[in-house]
Write a protein that holds these residues in place. Structure first.
Motif, PDB file in Angstrom:
ATOM      1  N   PRO A  45       0.812  -1.223   0.000  1.00  0.00           N
ATOM      2  CA  PRO A  45       0.000   0.000   0.000  1.00  0.00           C
ATOM      3  C   PRO A  45       0.846   1.274   0.000  1.00  0.00           C
ATOM      4  N   LEU A  46       2.022   1.244   0.635  1.00  0.00           N
ATOM      5  CA  LEU A  46       2.897   2.417   0.621  1.00  0.00           C
ATOM      6  C   LEU A  46       3.424   2.672  -0.785  1.00  0.00           C
ATOM      7  N   LYS A  47       3.732   1.602  -1.513  1.00  0.00           N
ATOM      8  CA  LYS A  47       4.198   1.729  -2.899  1.00  0.00           C
ATOM      9  C   LYS A  47       3.088   2.327  -3.755  1.00  0.00           C
ATOM     10  N   ASP A  48       1.861   1.844  -3.574  1.00  0.00           N
ATOM     11  CA  ASP A  48       0.724   2.388  -4.327  1.00  0.00           C
ATOM     12  C   ASP A  48       0.542   3.874  -4.034  1.00  0.00           C
ATOM     13  N   ALA A  49       0.640   4.246  -2.762  1.00  0.00           N
ATOM     14  CA  ALA A  49       0.487   5.655  -2.385  1.00  0.00           C
ATOM     15  C   ALA A  49       1.613   6.496  -2.978  1.00  0.00           C
ATOM     16  N   ALA A  50       2.833   5.991  -2.939  1.00  0.00           N
ATOM     17  CA  ALA A  50       3.973   6.733  -3.490  1.00  0.00           C
ATOM     18  C   ALA A  50       3.808   6.942  -4.996  1.00  0.00           C
ATOM     19  N   GLU A  51       3.307   5.930  -5.709  1.00  0.00           N
ATOM     20  CA  GLU A  51       3.080   6.070  -7.150  1.00  0.00           C
ATOM     21  C   GLU A  51       2.004   7.119  -7.434  1.00  0.00           C
ATOM     22  N   TRP A  52       0.923   7.112  -6.642  1.00  0.00           N
ATOM     23  CA  TRP A  52      -0.150   8.088  -6.830  1.00  0.00           C
ATOM     24  C   TRP A  52       0.353   9.503  -6.547  1.00  0.00           C
ATOM     25  N   ILE A  53       1.127   9.652  -5.483  1.00  0.00           N
ATOM     26  CA  ILE A  53       1.682  10.957  -5.132  1.00  0.00           C
ATOM     27  C   ILE A  53       2.621  11.448  -6.230  1.00  0.00           C
ATOM     28  N   GLU A  54       3.429  10.558  -6.774  1.00  0.00           N
ATOM     29  CA  GLU A  54       4.343  10.934  -7.854  1.00  0.00           C
ATOM     30  C   GLU A  54       3.566  11.382  -9.089  1.00  0.00           C
ATOM     31  N   HIS A  55       2.480  10.693  -9.400  1.00  0.00           N
ATOM     32  CA  HIS A  55       1.625  11.095 -10.522  1.00  0.00           C
ATOM     33  C   HIS A  55       1.084  12.512 -10.298  1.00  0.00           C
ATOM     34  N   CYS A  56       0.594  12.766  -9.100  1.00  0.00           N
ATOM     35  CA  CYS A  56       0.065  14.100  -8.772  1.00  0.00           C
ATOM     36  C   CYS A  56       1.173  15.157  -8.825  1.00  0.00           C
ATOM     37  N   ARG A  57       2.343  14.814  -8.314  1.00  0.00           N
ATOM     38  CA  ARG A  57       3.460  15.756  -8.340  1.00  0.00           C
ATOM     39  C   ARG A  57       3.808  16.139  -9.771  1.00  0.00           C
ATOM     40  N   ARG A  58       3.887  15.159 -10.671  1.00  0.00           N
ATOM     41  CA  ARG A  58       4.204  15.444 -12.079  1.00  0.00           C
ATOM     42  C   ARG A  58       3.119  16.319 -12.710  1.00  0.00           C
ATOM     43  N   PHE A  59       1.847  15.996 -12.422  1.00  0.00           N
ATOM     44  CA  PHE A  59       0.734  16.782 -12.962  1.00  0.00           C
ATOM     45  C   PHE A  59       0.860  18.246 -12.552  1.00  0.00           C
ATOM     46  N   TRP A  60       1.065  18.483 -11.249  1.00  0.00           N
ATOM     47  CA  TRP A  60       1.132  19.863 -10.765  1.00  0.00           C
ATOM     48  C   TRP A  60       2.390  20.572 -11.231  1.00  0.00           C
ATOM     49  N   GLU A  61       3.493  19.855 -11.310  1.00  0.00           N
ATOM     50  CA  GLU A  61       4.725  20.467 -11.804  1.00  0.00           C
ATOM     51  C   GLU A  61       4.552  20.916 -13.253  1.00  0.00           C
ATOM     52  N   GLU A  62       3.957  20.054 -14.076  1.00  0.00           N
ATOM     53  CA  GLU A  62       3.712  20.416 -15.474  1.00  0.00           C
ATOM     54  C   GLU A  62       2.729  21.579 -15.576  1.00  0.00           C
ATOM     55  N   SER A  63       1.705  21.573 -14.732  1.00  0.00           N
ATOM     56  CA  SER A  63       0.723  22.668 -14.735  1.00  0.00           C
ATOM     57  C   SER A  63       1.368  23.992 -14.361  1.00  0.00           C
ATOM     58  N   PHE A  64       2.193  23.977 -13.337  1.00  0.00           N
ATOM     59  CA  PHE A  64       2.869  25.209 -12.919  1.00  0.00           C
ATOM     60  C   PHE A  64       3.875  25.673 -13.968  1.00  0.00           C
ATOM     61  N   ASN A  65       4.526  24.731 -14.631  1.00  0.00           N
ATOM     62  CA  ASN A  65       5.446  25.121 -15.710  1.00  0.00           C
ATOM     63  C   ASN A  65       4.697  25.786 -16.854  1.00  0.00           C
ATOM     64  N   ARG A  66       3.521  25.253 -17.215  1.00  0.00           N
ATOM     65  CA  ARG A  66       2.705  25.879 -18.267  1.00  0.00           C
ATOM     66  C   ARG A  66       2.238  27.265 -17.831  1.00  0.00           C
ATOM     67  N   LEU A  67       1.846  27.393 -16.567  1.00  0.00           N
ATOM     68  CA  LEU A  67       1.422  28.691 -16.053  1.00  0.00           C
ATOM     69  C   LEU A  67       2.574  29.685 -16.093  1.00  0.00           C
ATOM     70  N   GLU A  68       3.767  29.235 -15.708  1.00  0.00           N
ATOM     71  CA  GLU A  68       4.941  30.101 -15.743  1.00  0.00           C
ATOM     72  C   GLU A  68       5.224  30.569 -17.174  1.00  0.00           C
ATOM     73  N   ASP A  69       5.118  29.649 -18.139  1.00  0.00           N
ATOM     74  CA  ASP A  69       5.328  30.017 -19.544  1.00  0.00           C
ATOM     75  C   ASP A  69       4.290  31.036 -19.999  1.00  0.00           C
ATOM     76  N   TYR A  70       3.037  30.815 -19.626  1.00  0.00           N
ATOM     77  CA  TYR A  70       1.958  31.716 -20.021  1.00  0.00           C
ATOM     78  C   TYR A  70       2.170  33.109 -19.420  1.00  0.00           C
ATOM     79  N   LEU A  71       2.522  33.154 -18.146  1.00  0.00           N
ATOM     80  CA  LEU A  71       2.767  34.453 -17.501  1.00  0.00           C
ATOM     81  C   LEU A  71       3.951  35.165 -18.144  1.00  0.00           C
ATOM     82  N   GLY A  72       4.967  34.412 -18.536  1.00  0.00           N
ATOM     83  CA  GLY A  72       6.102  35.000 -19.240  1.00  0.00           C
ATOM     84  C   GLY A  72       5.678  35.602 -20.573  1.00  0.00           C
TER      85      GLY A  72
END
Length: 85
Positions: A45-72
């Protein structure tokens, strides 16, 4: 349980409650060996949680990068149009 509780400033009943929560969550498995109740970590279950958290981290990192590009882009447009903040 006494050995497990030793490094913590908690009562044995509090440790027992924590272990029950971990067991219900599927994070530990408890067994029986005579008067002993050994606990074993269940890492699945810890492995499953870590994979889900990593998926969310990548999603938000990509979203913030797109926002940063747009603001630029907006800042470049504002400079071209002679607008200042």
């Amino acid at each position: 349980m006494t050995e497990l509780a030793e490094p913590f400033e908690m009562s044995l009943p509090a440790i027992s409650k924590h272990l029950k929560v971990l067991e219900r969550a599927g994070l530990i498995a408890r067994g029986r060996e005579a008067q002993w109740r050994p606990c074993r970590l269940t890492a699945g279950p810890l492995k499953d949680a870590a994979e889900w958290i990593e998926h969310c981290r990548r999603f938000w990192e990509e979203s913030f990068n797109r926002l940063e590009d747009y603001l630029g882009e907006l800042q470049v447009k504002e400079k071209k149009n002679g607008r200042k903040r």
